[in-house]
Write an enzyme that holds these catalytic residues in place. Sequence first.
Site, short mmCIF file in Angstrom:
data_model
loop_
_atom_site.label_atom_id
_atom_site.label_comp_id
_atom_site.label_asym_id
_atom_site.label_seq_id
_atom_site.Cartn_x
_atom_site.Cartn_y
_atom_site.Cartn_z
N LYS A 200 -30.56 29.10 8.91
CA LYS A 200 -31.31 28.72 9.91
C LYS A 200 -30.25 27.00 10.63
CE LYS A 200 -36.37 27.43 11.11
NZ LYS A 200 -38.28 27.44 10.39
N LYS A 253 -30.30 32.12 12.38
CA LYS A 253 -31.20 31.37 13.44
C LYS A 253 -30.76 30.71 13.99
CE LYS A 253 -35.33 30.11 14.45
NZ LYS A 253 -36.90 29.98 13.01
#
Length: 328
Positions: A200, A253
């Site tokens: 992320k 992400k």
Amino acid sequence: MSKRYDLRIRPRRNRRGSAIRSLVRETEIQPSHLILPLFVTEGEGVREPIGSMPGTARLSIDLVVREAREVWDLGVPAVALFPALTESLKDSVATESTNPDGLLQRTVREIKNRVPDILVVTDIAMDPYSSDGHDGFVEDGQILNDPTLEILADMAVSQARAGTDIVAPSDMMDGRVGVLREALDAEGFENVGILAYSVKYASNFYGPFREALESEPKEGDKKTYQMDSCNVREALREVRLDVAEGADMVMVKPALPYLDVIRAVKEAVDVPVAAYQVSGEYAMIQAVDERGWMDGEALMIESITSIRRAGADVILTYFAKTLAKVLA
Ligand code: PBG
């Protein structure tokens, strides 16, 4: 008449019409690959539109349940829940995150009662419950790794008791997956899965989400835990660690700005790979559509197809319901 060229090989033959294009199409998207993220708020019959994410809203539990039912009927197998708490329930140690009657726990129970087959994915991070707006426990301006672990382990067990199917540690700090696996197993929740937000990035594309939950950090940024957007080898180190610690799936992400990372992760591990088309990616498409500058539906399909082509098995997207309807 123009001159005739001797081109024996003409790739255009395979693009001549829609029938042949569909015959040779390499990537297909289906509702069964999607997870719909939903924002939950207190009340009944409440729908508070989120300004920076047109088409989405914070929903009270009854409406979340209705949404879960609708997407399940459209073939979407999972929802991911994010609770929007009033500021007065937030504190420095995320106390509310383990309340058995907390907003999230009640939502999970209601969904599992009313739409029992849909998978419920719940986030494991302190930010929706933290008065500091950080994902971890803050002391003297430092976001502490290990003291946060204990809080997250309790949070995961509390969510498992409420009936969640999959927990998704999303804070990008160290040792999360192993500690959660141990805590869940110790309480008899060996069937609760772990979808690790392994990769992320510290991204500007999360802005609208933080507005939706009012979870913007009060001080500083998230760069000491979320990844530097310049790095890809570090991503592989993170996914390998999470798989070794017991992750059932790993996530990258945001999605569209990191397609190369999705591909690299897909080649590095043998667990399913998820990608999260985040709030900012969604907002950009909705914004240009609203202005009439581009066709939002076409952009939705093309961007989600790209994410899948890059290697994502599972895609979290705020478009899940819209896309499932288009595909139906
Ligand atoms: C928080 C969390 C965030 C998102 C999912 N879980 C935001 C953040 O890290 O600040 C972002 C999702 C989105 O932007 O759609 N742990």
